[in-house]
Structures are given as structure tokens and as C-alpha cells.
Design an enzyme around this catalytic site. Structure first.
Site, PDB file in Angstrom:
ATOM      1  N   HIS A  16      28.489  14.977 -25.651  1.00 29.17           N
ATOM      2  CA  HIS A  16      29.604  14.112 -25.230  1.00 29.17           C
ATOM      3  C   HIS A  16      29.111  13.123 -24.187  1.00 29.17           C
ATOM      4  O   HIS A  16      27.957  13.153 -23.771  1.00 29.17           O
ATOM      5  CB  HIS A  16      30.795  14.928 -24.679  1.00 29.17           C
ATOM      6  N   CYS A  35      26.798  11.343 -16.275  1.00 30.44           N
ATOM      7  CA  CYS A  35      27.626  11.779 -17.415  1.00 30.44           C
ATOM      8  C   CYS A  35      28.038  10.612 -18.297  1.00 30.44           C
ATOM      9  O   CYS A  35      28.502  10.815 -19.418  1.00 30.44           O
ATOM     10  CB  CYS A  35      28.872  12.504 -16.918  1.00 30.44           C
ATOM     11  N   HIS A  41      24.922  13.255 -23.649  1.00 30.27           N
ATOM     12  CA  HIS A  41      24.172  14.434 -23.212  1.00 30.27           C
ATOM     13  C   HIS A  41      24.939  15.606 -23.818  1.00 30.27           C
ATOM     14  O   HIS A  41      25.814  15.386 -24.664  1.00 30.27           O
ATOM     15  CB  HIS A  41      24.067  14.494 -21.679  1.00 30.27           C
ATOM     16  N   HIS A  43      26.145  20.157 -23.852  1.00 30.42           N
ATOM     17  CA  HIS A  43      26.371  21.430 -23.170  1.00 30.42           C
ATOM     18  C   HIS A  43      26.467  22.598 -24.148  1.00 30.42           C
ATOM     19  O   HIS A  43      26.810  22.414 -25.311  1.00 30.42           O
ATOM     20  CB  HIS A  43      27.687  21.392 -22.379  1.00 30.42           C
ATOM     21  N   ASP A  81      31.632  22.747 -32.932  1.00 35.28           N
ATOM     22  CA  ASP A  81      30.249  23.227 -32.805  1.00 35.28           C
ATOM     23  C   ASP A  81      29.236  22.265 -33.421  1.00 35.28           C
ATOM     24  O   ASP A  81      29.387  21.854 -34.561  1.00 35.28           O
ATOM     25  CB  ASP A  81      30.121  24.601 -33.468  1.00 35.28           C
ATOM     26  N   HIS A  82      28.215  21.933 -32.623  1.00 35.92           N
ATOM     27  CA  HIS A  82      27.145  21.013 -33.028  1.00 35.92           C
ATOM     28  C   HIS A  82      27.687  19.619 -33.365  1.00 35.92           C
ATOM     29  O   HIS A  82      27.104  18.891 -34.155  1.00 35.92           O
ATOM     30  CB  HIS A  82      26.317  21.581 -34.192  1.00 35.92           C
ATOM     31  N   GLU A 127      31.849  24.570 -19.100  1.00 35.87           N
ATOM     32  CA  GLU A 127      30.994  23.477 -19.565  1.00 35.87           C
ATOM     33  C   GLU A 127      29.536  23.806 -19.253  1.00 35.87           C
ATOM     34  O   GLU A 127      28.629  23.498 -20.023  1.00 35.87           O
ATOM     35  CB  GLU A 127      31.390  22.180 -18.858  1.00 35.87           C
TER      36      GLU A 127
END
Lengths: 137, 141
Positions: A16, A35, A41, A43, A81-82, A127
Site C-alpha cells: 500500500h 509511507c 511499500h 506489511h 492477501d498478496h 500493521e
């Protein structure tokens, strides 16, 4: 009435960025720092979903936790996810992809799919191991 | 003097960084990439909280009692690793992974190679990198 809180932990990985398109690049950097990195980037998110209710006298369960896991997977983790939260996730479109907003979005995804008598109590979303939010609806 | 004073000791520094990446071999088509790398090949990237453990092994310096000053090791990791990779897209934003698939295996080798020249040759260096709390790699082995 003996109300019990039941929690299922799940996890997902996603990319994100925090970037407000209404602001200039400089203003985004000033507010969001690293950010706001243009190329994203990411998490490892840890998600804790807590429901509450009375244990069923026949099963002893507030809710079948396997069914809870299936609901979370189908309506939340499969979609996140991913993925790239800003680009790929329908329920985050038009919103800032902060952990706060993601927790609210997850709540709204899950609430309609829980049966009567099982109340959604809390979405706790990590996060990073050091940063998390809680949303109680 | 204690007889064990000349023995080797391992010291560790833990750091962390967050980054986006995707696993992708540009020599393969999309179908083959998806078959091999699954969701990790999705085109818009995903990301991780990487946890890094740097282990330095050697004999404590008799004057300081230190194998390595952990503050200096921390500064070194920040300068060489954190500044390159934290809040970056490993595929797009780093020269190290411009032509190298950013798997945990390749990342741990790159981190070792970036740190090794800055640590006394008499000391052994060993890196452990967690991509998730459940997936981690070590180098060298």
C-alpha cells in the site's frame, strides 16, 4: 446471560501507500513521510476478529470458529492477501489505505455474513508488530 | 583472570524494515510466473514486515569487552540496509534487485554482501531474515 468473546486470528500480506491524490507530492511527503513512497511499500498484517455471544447449550460454542475462519477468508483475506490495497481492493476504492480505514472496511465486509445471535465485537488489525488499531463498530 | 576470556562470543542486533515486492522471472510468460510463484507474482506487488537479525561472532576485545559495539552495528545496518530498502519497492526502487528476483534467499545474500566489507575480517557474520513470522532464511550456511 453468560456472554463470551471469541477471537480468530488470520494474516495477510499486502502492498500500500499513504497518498492523498487531492494534495501535492510535497504535501503528501510532509504528512505521510516514507509511507507516501510512490512505488508502494508493504506489511505482514495480522487480523484478530472478535465476536461475542452466549455459548450454545448443545455445542458449547459461541460460533463454530472454523465457520468464522471460512467467512473471514472468503470476504476479507482472499480479497487482501498478496494484493495492492490501493489498486486491487474494491472495498478500499476511494478511501485512504490507512490501517484505521482498513479495519473499518474489514468490519463492514464481515458484519452482514454473521448469523443472528453472533455479534461482531472488535476488529484488531496489526500493521506491524508494533502498530495496531482496534475498531468496535 | 577467567580462562574463558579468550573464547568466541556471538552478539546479535535486530532491525526491521517494510517493503513491497513481487516474485517474477522476466524470461517467463505470465502463466509460467503464476504457476511457479502463485500469488507472489501478482502484478501490483504485495509487501512484508521484514525482520533482520545480524549475528557477529568473535573474541571480545580485551580493552572494551566488546565483540563489536552494537550501537555502531545498528548505525551500519541503518546506513547500508534500512536506507536502501525501508518503505521501498524492492523491484522498482532498488538497484540491487533491478535484475535479481527479490526472494528472501536473494535478499539475505544481498544484505550479507552489503554488510561484510564494513565488519572486521576477524569476525564471522551471519544473517537471518524473516519475511513473515513463519518464513525465514539464513546466510551463510
Amino acid at each position: 446471560m453468560s456472554i463470551v468473546y471469541l477471537t480468530r486470528a488470520e494474516h495477510f500480506n499486502a502492498a500500500h501507500k499513504l497518498y492523498n491524490p487531492a494534495w501535492s507530492h510535497e504535501k503528501n511527503e510532509e504528512v505521510f513521510g516514507k509511507c507516501a513512497n510512490e512505488n508502494w511499500h508493504g506489511h505482514n498484517y495480522e487480523l484478530l476478529v472478535t465476536v461475542k455471544g452466549q455459548p450454545d447449550p448443545d455445542t458449547g460454542f459461541v460460533f463454530d470458529v472454523k465457520r468464522l475462519s471460512v467467512i473471514i477468508n472468503e470476504h476479507v483475506t482472499e480479497k487482501l492477501d498478496h494484493r495492492n490495497l490501493n489498486m486491487d481492493v474494491e472495498f478500499m476504492q476511494g478511501k485512504m489505505c490507512s490501517t484505521e480505514n482498513l479495519a473499518i472496511g474489514i468490519w463492514e465486509q464481515l458484519k452482514p455474513h454473521l448469523p443472528a445471535g453472533v455479534e461482531l465485537h472488535c476488529i484488531k488489525l496489526y500493521e506491524t508488530p508494533r502498530i495496531y488499531v482496534e475498531y468496535y463498530g | 583472570m577467567n580462562n574463558s576470556m579468550g573464547n568466541k562470543v556471538a552478539v546479535f542486533r535486530r532491525e526491521h524494515f517494510n517493503a513491497a515486492h513481487r516474485l517474477f522471472n522476466p524470461d517467463w510468460d505470465d502463466a509460467k510466473n503464476e504457476k511457479v510463484f502463485g500469488k507472489c507474482a501478482l502484478p501490483h506487488y504485495h509487501g512484508h514486515n521484514y525482520e533482520l537479525e545480524v549475528k557477529v561472532t568473535g573474541k571480545p576485545n580485551p580493552k572494551t569487552g566488546y565483540v563489536i559495539d552494537l550501537k555502531e552495528l545498528s548505525d551500519l545496518i541503518r546506513r547500508e540496509i534500512h536506507s536502501r530498502f525501508d518503505h521501498k519497492n524492492l523491484n522498482l526502487d532498488t538497484k540491487e534487485f533491478k535484475d535479481l528476483n527479490p526472494t528472501a534467499e536473494n535478499i539475505v545474500i544481498v544484505i550479507y554482501d552489503l554488510l561484510r566489507p564494513h565488519i572486521d575480517k576477524k569476525m564471522d557474520l551471519h544473517i537471518r531474515l524473516y519475511e513473515t513470522p513463519r518464513n525465514f532464511v539464513e546466510y551463510p550456511v
